[in-house]
Write a protein that holds these residues in place. Structure first.
Motif, PDB file in Angstrom:
ATOM      1  N   GLU A   1       0.826  -1.204   0.000  1.00 37.33           N
ATOM      2  CA  GLU A   1       0.000   0.000   0.000  1.00 37.33           C
ATOM      3  C   GLU A   1       0.871   1.270   0.000  1.00 37.33           C
ATOM      4  OE1 GLU A   1      -3.056   0.153  -0.723  1.00 37.33           O
ATOM      5  OE2 GLU A   1      -3.263   2.309  -0.382  1.00 37.33           O
ATOM      6  N   VAL A   2       1.981   1.224   0.736  1.00 36.88           N
ATOM      7  CA  VAL A   2       2.900   2.377   0.711  1.00 36.88           C
ATOM      8  C   VAL A   2       3.413   2.572  -0.719  1.00 36.88           C
ATOM      9  CG1 VAL A   2       5.110   3.301   1.511  1.00 36.88           C
ATOM     10  CG2 VAL A   2       3.600   2.132   3.132  1.00 36.88           C
ATOM     11  N   MET A   3       3.812   1.470  -1.343  1.00 39.03           N
ATOM     12  CA  MET A   3       4.330   1.580  -2.715  1.00 39.03           C
ATOM     13  C   MET A   3       3.233   2.069  -3.670  1.00 39.03           C
ATOM     14  SD  MET A   3       7.482   1.156  -3.085  1.00 39.03           S
ATOM     15  CE  MET A   3       8.991   0.384  -2.544  1.00 39.03           C
ATOM     16  N   ARG A   4       2.040   1.537  -3.522  1.00 39.94           N
ATOM     17  CA  ARG A   4       0.919   1.950  -4.394  1.00 39.94           C
ATOM     18  C   ARG A   4       0.695   3.459  -4.275  1.00 39.94           C
ATOM     19  NH1 ARG A   4      -2.381  -1.510  -2.651  1.00 39.94           N
ATOM     20  NH2 ARG A   4      -2.348  -2.978  -4.387  1.00 39.94           N
ATOM     21  N   THR A   5       0.684   3.946  -3.034  1.00 36.63           N
ATOM     22  CA  THR A   5       0.453   5.373  -2.783  1.00 36.63           C
ATOM     23  C   THR A   5       1.575   6.201  -3.405  1.00 36.63           C
ATOM     24  OG1 THR A   5      -0.561   4.775  -0.691  1.00 36.63           O
ATOM     25  CG2 THR A   5       0.083   7.066  -0.934  1.00 36.63           C
ATOM     26  N   ALA A   6       2.803   5.768  -3.181  1.00 41.42           N
ATOM     27  CA  ALA A   6       3.949   6.522  -3.714  1.00 41.42           C
ATOM     28  C   ALA A   6       3.935   6.534  -5.241  1.00 41.42           C
ATOM     29  CB  ALA A   6       5.247   5.905  -3.195  1.00 41.42           C
ATOM     30  N   HIS A   7       3.675   5.394  -5.842  1.00 46.74           N
ATOM     31  CA  HIS A   7       3.642   5.317  -7.312  1.00 46.74           C
ATOM     32  C   HIS A   7       2.568   6.242  -7.871  1.00 46.74           C
ATOM     33  CE1 HIS A   7       5.401   0.923  -7.339  1.00 46.74           C
ATOM     34  NE2 HIS A   7       6.237   1.811  -6.848  1.00 46.74           N
TER      35      HIS A   7
ATOM     36  N   LEU B   1       7.267 -12.662  -5.759  1.00 46.88           N
ATOM     37  CA  LEU B   1       7.396 -12.118  -7.115  1.00 46.88           C
ATOM     38  C   LEU B   1       6.025 -11.791  -7.705  1.00 46.88           C
ATOM     39  CD1 LEU B   1      10.118 -14.558  -8.540  1.00 46.88           C
ATOM     40  CD2 LEU B   1      10.459 -12.239  -7.671  1.00 46.88           C
ATOM     41  N   PHE B   2       5.049 -12.634  -7.427  1.00 47.33           N
ATOM     42  CA  PHE B   2       3.709 -12.380  -7.962  1.00 47.33           C
ATOM     43  C   PHE B   2       3.077 -11.140  -7.332  1.00 47.33           C
ATOM     44  CE2 PHE B   2       2.087 -15.518 -11.029  1.00 47.33           C
ATOM     45  CZ  PHE B   2       3.274 -16.197 -11.229  1.00 47.33           C
ATOM     46  N   ARG B   3       3.325 -10.901  -6.038  1.00 48.66           N
ATOM     47  CA  ARG B   3       2.763  -9.688  -5.413  1.00 48.66           C
ATOM     48  C   ARG B   3       3.361  -8.435  -6.064  1.00 48.66           C
ATOM     49  NH1 ARG B   3      -0.383 -10.360  -0.823  1.00 48.66           N
ATOM     50  NH2 ARG B   3      -1.187  -8.373  -1.573  1.00 48.66           N
ATOM     51  N   ILE B   4       4.673  -8.491  -6.368  1.00 49.16           N
ATOM     52  CA  ILE B   4       5.310  -7.348  -7.045  1.00 49.16           C
ATOM     53  C   ILE B   4       4.759  -7.197  -8.463  1.00 49.16           C
ATOM     54  CG2 ILE B   4       7.527  -6.459  -7.931  1.00 49.16           C
ATOM     55  CD1 ILE B   4       7.462  -6.326  -4.918  1.00 49.16           C
ATOM     56  N   ARG B   5       4.620  -8.309  -9.159  1.00 50.12           N
ATOM     57  CA  ARG B   5       4.137  -8.254 -10.545  1.00 50.12           C
ATOM     58  C   ARG B   5       2.729  -7.678 -10.616  1.00 50.12           C
ATOM     59  NH1 ARG B   5       3.990 -13.601 -14.383  1.00 50.12           N
ATOM     60  NH2 ARG B   5       1.844 -13.807 -13.661  1.00 50.12           N
ATOM     61  N   GLU B   6       1.879  -8.089  -9.662  1.00 45.42           N
ATOM     62  CA  GLU B   6       0.490  -7.585  -9.661  1.00 45.42           C
ATOM     63  C   GLU B   6       0.447  -6.076  -9.435  1.00 45.42           C
ATOM     64  OE1 GLU B   6      -1.045 -11.712  -7.692  1.00 45.42           O
ATOM     65  OE2 GLU B   6      -1.254  -9.881  -6.500  1.00 45.42           O
TER      66      GLU B   6
ATOM     67  N   ASP C   1       1.607  -4.258 -12.514  1.00 43.75           N
ATOM     68  CA  ASP C   1       0.562  -4.190 -13.555  1.00 43.75           C
ATOM     69  C   ASP C   1      -0.365  -3.008 -13.292  1.00 43.75           C
ATOM     70  OD1 ASP C   1       1.309  -6.336 -15.121  1.00 43.75           O
ATOM     71  OD2 ASP C   1      -0.037  -7.769 -14.152  1.00 43.75           O
ATOM     72  N   GLU C   2      -0.596  -2.763 -12.008  1.00 44.98           N
ATOM     73  CA  GLU C   2      -1.542  -1.701 -11.616  1.00 44.98           C
ATOM     74  C   GLU C   2      -0.929  -0.308 -11.747  1.00 44.98           C
ATOM     75  OE1 GLU C   2      -3.029  -2.742  -7.683  1.00 44.98           O
ATOM     76  OE2 GLU C   2      -3.428  -0.614  -7.344  1.00 44.98           O
ATOM     77  N   THR C   3       0.329  -0.142 -11.328  1.00 42.28           N
ATOM     78  CA  THR C   3       0.901   1.213 -11.228  1.00 42.28           C
ATOM     79  C   THR C   3       2.060   1.502 -12.184  1.00 42.28           C
ATOM     80  OG1 THR C   3       2.565   0.565  -9.591  1.00 42.28           O
ATOM     81  CG2 THR C   3       0.412   1.240  -8.737  1.00 42.28           C
ATOM     82  N   GLY C   4       2.820   0.487 -12.541  1.00 41.53           N
ATOM     83  CA  GLY C   4       4.017   0.706 -13.378  1.00 41.53           C
ATOM     84  C   GLY C   4       5.105   1.495 -12.666  1.00 41.53           C
TER      85      GLY C   4
ATOM     86  N   SER D   1      13.337 -14.608 -11.036  1.00 39.65           N
ATOM     87  CA  SER D   1      12.825 -13.239 -10.879  1.00 39.65           C
ATOM     88  C   SER D   1      12.665 -12.574 -12.250  1.00 39.65           C
ATOM     89  CB  SER D   1      13.771 -12.394 -10.025  1.00 39.65           C
ATOM     90  OG  SER D   1      13.974 -12.973  -8.777  1.00 39.65           O
ATOM     91  N   ARG D   2      13.693 -12.750 -13.099  1.00 37.96           N
ATOM     92  CA  ARG D   2      13.638 -12.132 -14.444  1.00 37.96           C
ATOM     93  C   ARG D   2      12.490 -12.718 -15.256  1.00 37.96           C
ATOM     94  NH1 ARG D   2      14.462  -7.417 -16.098  1.00 37.96           N
ATOM     95  NH2 ARG D   2      12.303  -7.933 -15.653  1.00 37.96           N
ATOM     96  N   LEU D   3      12.268 -14.027 -15.110  1.00 34.75           N
ATOM     97  CA  LEU D   3      11.236 -14.680 -15.913  1.00 34.75           C
ATOM     98  C   LEU D   3       9.824 -14.331 -15.431  1.00 34.75           C
ATOM     99  CD1 LEU D   3      13.045 -18.093 -16.335  1.00 34.75           C
ATOM    100  CD2 LEU D   3      12.560 -16.424 -18.136  1.00 34.75           C
ATOM    101  N   VAL D   4       9.653 -14.152 -14.133  1.00 35.35           N
ATOM    102  CA  VAL D   4       8.310 -13.830 -13.620  1.00 35.35           C
ATOM    103  C   VAL D   4       8.008 -12.345 -13.780  1.00 35.35           C
ATOM    104  CG1 VAL D   4       6.868 -13.744 -11.539  1.00 35.35           C
ATOM    105  CG2 VAL D   4       8.272 -15.772 -11.999  1.00 35.35           C
ATOM    106  N   LEU D   5       8.988 -11.504 -13.465  1.00 38.43           N
ATOM    107  CA  LEU D   5       8.739 -10.047 -13.466  1.00 38.43           C
ATOM    108  C   LEU D   5       8.938  -9.478 -14.869  1.00 38.43           C
ATOM    109  CD1 LEU D   5      10.437  -9.150 -10.067  1.00 38.43           C
ATOM    110  CD2 LEU D   5       7.996  -9.374 -10.552  1.00 38.43           C
ATOM    111  N   ASP D   6       8.063  -9.894 -15.771  1.00 37.02           N
ATOM    112  CA  ASP D   6       8.192  -9.455 -17.161  1.00 37.02           C
ATOM    113  C   ASP D   6       7.811  -7.992 -17.338  1.00 37.02           C
ATOM    114  OD1 ASP D   6       5.504  -9.683 -16.627  1.00 37.02           O
ATOM    115  OD2 ASP D   6       5.077 -11.150 -18.194  1.00 37.02           O
ATOM    116  N   ASN D   7       7.299  -7.363 -16.283  1.00 36.56           N
ATOM    117  CA  ASN D   7       6.858  -5.962 -16.379  1.00 36.56           C
ATOM    118  C   ASN D   7       7.747  -5.002 -15.575  1.00 36.56           C
ATOM    119  OD1 ASN D   7       6.116  -6.931 -13.921  1.00 36.56           O
ATOM    120  ND2 ASN D   7       3.960  -6.345 -14.041  1.00 36.56           N
ATOM    121  N   VAL D   8       8.818  -5.511 -14.963  1.00 37.54           N
ATOM    122  CA  VAL D   8       9.752  -4.628 -14.235  1.00 37.54           C
ATOM    123  C   VAL D   8      10.985  -4.474 -15.120  1.00 37.54           C
ATOM    124  CG1 VAL D   8      11.178  -4.379 -12.167  1.00 37.54           C
ATOM    125  CG2 VAL D   8       8.887  -5.360 -11.988  1.00 37.54           C
TER     126      VAL D   8
END
Ligand code: SF4
Length: 353
Positions: free
Chosen positions: A197-203, A228-233, A236-239, A273-280
Motif C-alpha cells: 500500500e505504501v508503494m501503491r500510494t507513492a507510485h 514475485l507475484f505480489r510485485i508483478r500484480e 501491472d496496476e501502477t508501473g 525473478s527475471r522470468l516472472v517479473l516481465d513488467n519490471v
C-alpha cells in the motif's frame, strides 16, 4: 524431459507470461538452462549491450529501532550506548565527499526510531536536497511507521516528503512478502499488504521505486515465487517499479542465525525473478552479498544493472560481509563481462560520464 517441462519451455520460448504453478516449476529446470531463458528476457526488455550502475552512498540516519527484526545485525534498541542519530555536521561531510566522488544521489534509510519527529524527517530531506544530490529514501516500513506516528495519511505524508525533496523510494523492508514469513522474522514491522500500500500510494503520486527480496532464511521456494507475484500484480496496476533487487540473507551477528545461501541458489532465484517479473524493466545484481565474480555471472542470468558504488554501506557490513568496489572496478567488471558500463541515477535515467 519431465512431464509438463515441454509445455513450460514452449511458453518461455514464446515469451508468454507464466502463471503461479508454472513459475514454481521453474525450479526444476537446469541452472544454465534457466540462465539462458532469463538472458533472453533481459535482451527483450533491455536490448542495448550495456549494464548500468549508479554512484551513491547508503546513509543510515539512525540505527535506533524498535522493530527487532530477527535477521538484522544493524539495529540498536532505544537507550543502547551505541545507538546513534547522525549529526548534521557528519551528514554534510558525507554529502560533500559523495559529490567530490561524482555521486548523483543518496540512498537514505534508517531504523524505526520513536524519538524522531516528522519535522526531523522533513528537515533531513530538505538538507539533502539543498546539497544538490537526489534523494532515494525511506523504505515502506519507515514510511508506514512515520505515518502512524505523525497521524498523517500515507498520501499526505508521501506528499510532504516529496515537497521537501524526496525523489524516489528504495524497496527495502520487503524481505519476503508473505505474512507467514514476516510474522516470524520481523513481527513488529508492516505486513505484506501495508508494504504494498505504501508503494501503491507513492507510485500514484509520481514517485518511482525499486523492489527488493531478501531470501534464503525460513521461506520456501514457493513463497519466493509468491513474493514475485505480489510485485508483478502491483506493477501491472501502477508501473512504478524501476528495478528488482533480490539478495541473500546474511546470518552473521543476527538472532535468526543459519547458513547463507550460495551462488547456485542465488543465480536460480535471480533468473526466476527475471522470468516472472516481465513488467519490471531492470534487474540488479547483488555484488555486496555475492561478491564481484558471481555478480559478473549474474549478468548472464537476467541482470542488466550492477547496483551502486556504495561509498558507504552499514547494514550488510554489520553481518561481517565486506565486499567493496570502486567505480573503476565496477566499470572494469562490466566491460570484461562483455558490456558497456553506463552511469545512471536512482530513477534509472542515463547520465553522461
Ligand atoms: S531491518 Fe530495519 S526495521 Fe528491522 S530491525 Fe533492522 S533497522 Fe529495524
Amino acid at each position: 524431459m519431465r512431464a509438463g517441462e515441454r509445455e513450460l519451455t514452449d511458453k518461455l520460448a514464446a515469451g508468454v507470461r507464466l502463471n503461479f504453478s508454472e513459475a514454481c516449476r521453474l525450479w526444476d529446470l537446469d541452472l544454465l538452462e534457466l540462465g539462458s531463458w532469463a538472458d533472453r528476457v533481459r535482451w527483450r526488455l533491455n536490448p542495448e549491450p550495456r549494464v548500468t550502475f549508479v554512484i551513491d552512498r547508503n546513509i543510515n540516519y539512525t540505527n535506533v529501532c524498535t522493530s527487532g527484526c530477527r535477521f538484522c545485525a544493524f539495529y540498536r534498541l532505544p537507550g543502547a550506548a551505541d545507538g546513534y542519530v547522525l549529526d548534521w555536521e557528519l551528514l554534510a561531510a558525507k554529502l560533500t565527499e559523495l559529490k567530490e566522488y561524482g555521486g548523483s544521489g543518496v540512498l537514505l534509510q534508517g531504523g524505526l526510531n520513536p524519538e524522531l519527529s516528522l519535522s526531523y524527517y522533513l528537515e533531513l530531506v530538505s538538507f539533502i536536497k539543498n546539497s544538490g544530490l537526489s534523494l532515494h529514501g525511506f523504505s515502506p516500513p519507515e514510511i508506514s511507521f512515520l505515518a502512524q506516528k505523525s497521524g498523517l495519511s500515507l498520501t499526505d505524508l508521501v506528499q510532504r516528503l516529496m515537497d521537501a525533496g524526496l525523489s524516489s523510494i528504495p524497496g527495502g523492508g520487503a524481505e519476503i512478502l508473505v505474512d507467514r514469513v514476516r510474522r516470524q522474522i520481523s513481527p513488529n514491522k508492516c505486513l505484506t499488504d501495508q508494504w504494498l500500500e505504501v508503494m501503491r500510494t507513492a507510485h500514484r503520486q509520481g514517485l518511482r521505486a525499486s523492489a527488493t527480496m531478501m531470501f534464503g532464511h525460513i521461506e520456501t521456494r514457493e513463497e519466493r515465487v509468491e513474493h514475485l507475484f505480489r510485485i508483478r500484480e502491483l506493477q501491472d496496476e501502477t508501473g512504478g517499479f524501476t528495478a528488482f533487487i533480490p539478495w541473500t540473507y546474511q546470518p552473521g551477528g543476527t538472532e535468526l542465525k543459519g547458513e547463507a545461501k550460495g551462488a547456485v541458489e542465488y543465480l536460480k532465484t535471480l533468473a526466476i525473478s527475471r522470468l516472472v517479473l516481465d513488467n519490471v524493466p531492470h534487474l540488479q545484481v547483488s555484488w555486496v552479498t555475492q561478491g564481484p565474480k558471481v555478480a559478473q555471472v549474474a549478468l548472464k542470468f537476467g541482470a542488466d544493472d550492477f547496483g551502486s558504488t556504495m561509498l558507504e554501506e552499514n547494514v550488510v557490513a554489520a553481518t561481517g560481509v565486506g565486499f567493496r568496489l570502486s567505480r573503476q572496478e565496477i566499470e572494469k567488471l562490466i566491460r570484461t563481462s562483455g558490456y558497456q558500463a553506463q552511469l545512471r541515477d536512482h530513477r534509472y535515467q542515463m547520465l553522461p560520464g
